[in-house]
Design an enzyme around this catalytic site. Structure first.
Site, PDB file in Angstrom:
ATOM      1  N   CYS A   1       1.125  -4.426   8.521  1.00 34.55           N
ATOM      2  CA  CYS A   1       0.800  -3.221   8.129  1.00 34.55           C
ATOM      3  C   CYS A   1      -0.514  -2.433   8.524  1.00 34.55           C
ATOM      4  O   CYS A   1      -1.431  -3.264   8.263  1.00 34.55           O
ATOM      5  CB  CYS A   1       0.928  -2.920   6.428  1.00 34.55           C
ATOM      6  SG  CYS A   1       0.253  -1.428   6.143  1.00 34.55           S
TER       7      CYS A   1
ATOM      8  N   CYS B   1      11.778  -8.071  12.866  1.00 32.97           N
ATOM      9  CA  CYS B   1      12.189  -8.865  12.043  1.00 32.97           C
ATOM     10  C   CYS B   1      11.234  -8.870  10.827  1.00 32.97           C
ATOM     11  O   CYS B   1      10.179  -9.468  10.722  1.00 32.97           O
ATOM     12  CB  CYS B   1      12.462 -10.153  12.630  1.00 32.97           C
ATOM     13  SG  CYS B   1      13.301 -11.599  11.542  1.00 32.97           S
TER      14      CYS B   1
ATOM     15  N   CYS C   1       0.863  -1.319   0.003  1.00 33.93           N
ATOM     16  CA  CYS C   1       0.041  -0.004  -0.031  1.00 33.93           C
ATOM     17  C   CYS C   1       0.792   1.271  -0.139  1.00 33.93           C
ATOM     18  O   CYS C   1       0.285   2.409  -0.120  1.00 33.93           O
ATOM     19  CB  CYS C   1      -0.981  -0.136   1.171  1.00 33.93           C
ATOM     20  SG  CYS C   1      -0.335   0.349   2.837  1.00 33.93           S
TER      21      CYS C   1
HETATM   22 ZN   LIG Z   1       0.276  -1.660   3.710  1.00 40.12          ZN
END
Ligand SMILES: [Zn+2]
Length: 130
Positions: free
Chosen positions: A94, A118, A44
């Site tokens: 995310c 990580c 995104c």
């Molecule tokens: Zn994203």
């Protein structure tokens, strides 16, 4: 589940981002990448990690993937409990699109802060500083 899917992703990227896969250690393009800039979500485009928080890990089991000590802004990622391998880990997603990025480890010895994000290279894009 991710809200949206970027159509320009490779099969490997989709497997990691949406099926919570993991790339092979030392295989990713950003493991030994030291340019100054911002790492973004490859799906995104959201800003995730600044190059200033990136460090080289020598911790067994954690070395071989891009390592970050902190997120670029506090709401960049979402953390979720993950017991999928029979051990408790913290999954990093995310916040903007819900894609899987990697795992967060705390109390590790490889960074003074003890914090180690990580992250799979395949989940990242990179915008160099101008
Ligand atoms: Zn994203």
């Amino acid at each position: 589940m991710a809200k949206q899917m970027n159509k320009n992703l490779t099969k490997e990227q989709k497997d990691i981002l949406f099926k919570k896969g993991t790339e092979a250690p030392f295989s990713g393009q950003y493991v030994n990448h030291n340019k100054a800039g911002m790492y973004t979500c490859v799906n995104c485009g959201a800003k995730l990690f600044s190059s200033s928080s990136k460090f080289e890990s020598k911790e067994p089991g954690l070395a071989g993937w891009p390592s970050f000590a902190e997120v670029a802004k506090s709401d960049a990622v979402e953390l979720k409990d993950d017991s999928s391998l029979g051990v408790h880990r913290v999954e990093v997603l995310c916040k903007n699109c819900g894609a899987h990025l990697g795992h967060l480890f705390e109390g590790v010895k490889d960074h003074p802060s003890g914090v180690h994000y990580c992250i799979n290279s395949a989940c990242l894009g990179f915008k160099p500083d101008k």
